[in-house]
Design an enzyme around this catalytic site. Sequence first.
Site, PDB file in Angstrom:
ATOM      1  N   HIS A  69      52.460  10.981  54.648  1.00  0.00           N
ATOM      2  CA  HIS A  69      52.364  11.697  55.928  1.00  0.00           C
ATOM      3  C   HIS A  69      52.854  13.130  55.782  1.00  0.00           C
ATOM      4  O   HIS A  69      52.366  14.040  56.428  1.00  0.00           O
ATOM      5  CB  HIS A  69      53.170  10.972  57.001  1.00  0.00           C
ATOM      6  N   GLU A 106      37.289  47.041  25.653  1.00  0.00           N
ATOM      7  CA  GLU A 106      38.089  47.576  26.754  1.00  0.00           C
ATOM      8  C   GLU A 106      38.637  48.967  26.450  1.00  0.00           C
ATOM      9  O   GLU A 106      39.359  49.547  27.249  1.00  0.00           O
ATOM     10  CB  GLU A 106      39.217  46.603  27.124  1.00  0.00           C
ATOM     11  N   ASP A 164      40.999  47.253  31.654  1.00  0.00           N
ATOM     12  CA  ASP A 164      41.439  48.331  30.770  1.00  0.00           C
ATOM     13  C   ASP A 164      40.341  49.358  30.542  1.00  0.00           C
ATOM     14  O   ASP A 164      40.630  50.549  30.424  1.00  0.00           O
ATOM     15  CB  ASP A 164      41.914  47.749  29.432  1.00  0.00           C
ATOM     16  N   CYS A 193      35.174  39.733  31.343  1.00  0.00           N
ATOM     17  CA  CYS A 193      36.302  38.949  31.835  1.00  0.00           C
ATOM     18  C   CYS A 193      37.302  39.784  32.626  1.00  0.00           C
ATOM     19  O   CYS A 193      38.379  39.302  32.962  1.00  0.00           O
ATOM     20  CB  CYS A 193      36.995  38.206  30.695  1.00  0.00           C
TER      21      CYS A 193
HETATM   22  C1  PEP Z   1      40.819  43.522  30.966  1.00  0.00           C
HETATM   23  O1  PEP Z   1      41.436  44.467  30.477  1.00  0.00           O
HETATM   24  O2  PEP Z   1      39.838  43.656  31.726  1.00  0.00           O
HETATM   25  C2  PEP Z   1      41.242  42.139  30.687  1.00  0.00           C
HETATM   26  C3  PEP Z   1      40.523  41.103  31.062  1.00  0.00           C
HETATM   27  O3  PEP Z   1      42.413  41.960  30.055  1.00  0.00           O
HETATM   28  P1  PEP Z   1      43.862  42.095  30.740  1.00  0.00           P
HETATM   29  O4  PEP Z   1      43.669  42.206  32.210  1.00  0.00           O
HETATM   30  O5  PEP Z   1      44.605  40.889  30.317  1.00  0.00           O
HETATM   31  O6  PEP Z   1      44.376  43.353  30.107  1.00  0.00           O
HETATM   32 MG    MG Z   2      42.841  44.220  28.878  1.00  0.00          MG
END
Ligand code: PEP
Ligand code: MG
Length: 592
Positions: A199, A441, A465, A512
Amino acid sequence: MVTNEMKKTSVLSGIGVSPGIISGKAYLFNCPDFQTPYYKLKTNTLVSNEVKRFKKALKDSGQELLDIKEKISNKEGIDPIFLDVHIMILKDRMFVRETVENIREQRINSEWALKLTLSKYREIFRKMEDEYLRERINDVEYVGDRILRNLSGKTCESISEIDEEIIIIARDLSPADTVQINVEKVLGFATDIGGKTSHTAIIARSVEIPAVVGLENITNEVQTGDRVIVDGTAGVVIINPDPEILKRYEDKKKHYEVMAEDLIKDASLPAITMDNHRIDIGANIEFIEEIPSAVSHGTDGVGLYRTEFIYINKEQLPTEEEHFSSYKRVVEGDGVKWSTIRTFDLGGDKFVSDARLAEEMNPAMGLRGIRFCLHEVELFKVQLRAILRASAYGKTKILFPMISGVAEIQEAKKILREVKHDLSAEGIPIDENIEIGIMIEVPSAVMMADKLAEEVDFFSIGTNDLIQYSLAIDRVNERVTYLYEPLHPAILRLIKLVVEAGHNAGIKVAMCGEMAGESAYSLILLGLGLDELSMTPLAIPRVKKIIRGSTLKESRELLDRAMTFSTFREIEEYVRRHMIKRFPDDFPLSDQ
Ligand code: PEP
Ligand code: MG
C-alpha cells in the site's frame, strides 16, 4: 577539481515503486526500535489486567487510524481503503482471540502474546501462492507495530509535521505514515524494505512522489542532510552525487517530465521510418543500475557506457576484477543486444578524486580522455583487459574518447593489441573481432575523419564536446550556454562531413551526445544519415516515435533546405515549424 572534501558517491539499487526523478536533502525518519519485552504473569489478577491493557492498546490504535482517516479525508487522489483494512484487522476475531488466549493460557505479557500471533500469521501468509496476497502480511505487521507502540507508550516522530523540503529515508514507511506525508514538502522517499504492490507503494504512486523501496540498507548509508537523488523510474538511489552526476540527473528529470505514458507503451517498437529505414537506438548509461530502465524504455543496446563513473570519488583505483564485473554485467544485461564501452574519459568536466589528475588551468583542453590513458598506460591496460574479458560474455564494442588525430588511435590500438596478446597467452577467452570505435568530438578529428575511418570499425559523434570545441563555448559555463547551438550551421556541416567520411569507408556512424536525444532534432539527424542514436534512456520513446512517424525522404529534404541557411536562428525556426506541423502532439505550439 580534486574533491577530497566531497562525500563519497554511492549508488543503491532497489525496487522503483513510484516513477519520477528527484534530488534533495535526505531526512532520516526514525521510529524508535524497541525490544519486545517478555515476562510471566504470576496472578490471575495480573492476567486479567493484561487482557484489559491489550484491549486498550487495540482501542487506541483504532482511534489513531480513525484520526488519520479524518485528516486525509479531503486529500485528493488518495483512496484510504487500506485504513479500513487496518481497522478490520484490529477487530479481526481470530487476531484478537488468538492474542488474548496466548495471554491467558501462557500467562505472558501482551507484547509477547501479540508477537506469537504475528508469527503465526506470517507463516500462513508465507504459504500463499499469489504475490499480492502474500504481501498483505505487511498490513498485519503494520497493525501489529501500531499496537506494540501503543503498548510501549513510545511515540513515533510525526511524519505529517515535516515541513521542510526533504527526501525521507526510512527503514520502512507504513501506508498510514505515507498517507500523512505533506506532498508539498516531502519530495520523495527511499526505504530499506517494501515491495511493489504494498500500500505504501500504491500511495506513493497516487500522490506522485518518486519512491524506491527494498534498498536493504539505505538507513545505514545516509545521514540527515546528505544530498540524494531518488530515481523511482529506474529504482535507483544515488547518495552524495558529485556535480557531474547531479547535472546528468537534472537532464534526465527534464526528459521524464515531458514523457507521456502512451510513449512508453510503444517504446519497444523498432525505430524504422515509414519508408523502411532503420536506425539503431542505444542508451547512454553511467551506472549498471540504469540498464533495466533503459531496456524498458526501448533501447536496443548500450550505446555509451561512461566508465569514468567507476572512478568517481573512489579513493583507490578500481581493480581489474572490479572493472570486469561491471562490464560483464553490462554486456550480459537482460535485453541488451550490444554494449559500447568507452574507455575512461577522466579530466575535463569529469571530476575525479585521483590526485594524479592534477588541477589544471583549462581542464577541457588538458590531460583528459585518451591523452590521459596514453600517459598512464598501465592504468589503461587494466581497463582494456577487463573490457576484452567481458567481450567473451556478450557483444561488446570498445570506444576511445577525445581522439584528435590518427597517431592517437594508432597508439591506442597498439596497446590494445598488446593486451589481447597477453590475454591469449594466458588462455583467457575474448572476442578476437571486437569492434573498435572512436568518439568524434574534437574538430581536428572531423577534418581527419577519412583517415581515421581507415583505422576503426565505427565512429560515435560526441556533440557535447564537439560543440564546445568548435564554437569555443565552455560546456559548464552558464554564462555562455546561450551560444550552445546544436543546429548551428557549422555543427551540421561538421556532422555531415563525419557521416560521409564514415560511409565512404564503409563504417557506421553513431551519435551519443545530448543532441541525439533531442526529439526536435530527430529528423535532421535522420537526414544527416546517422546509423545509430544513443541517448539518455528517458529520451528514447519519443525519439523512436518521431522516427517511426517520418520518412527518410522528408528528413533529407528538411536537411537540404536547413543547410541553405546561414544562422542557427533560421535553422532552428525552420526545423521547429516543420516539427510542429508534422508532430503537433509532440511539439505543441505552446512550447514555443
Ligand atoms: C560528448 O562529448 O558528446 C559525449 C557523449 O561525451 P561526454 O558527454 O561524456 O563528454
Ligand atoms: Mg565528450
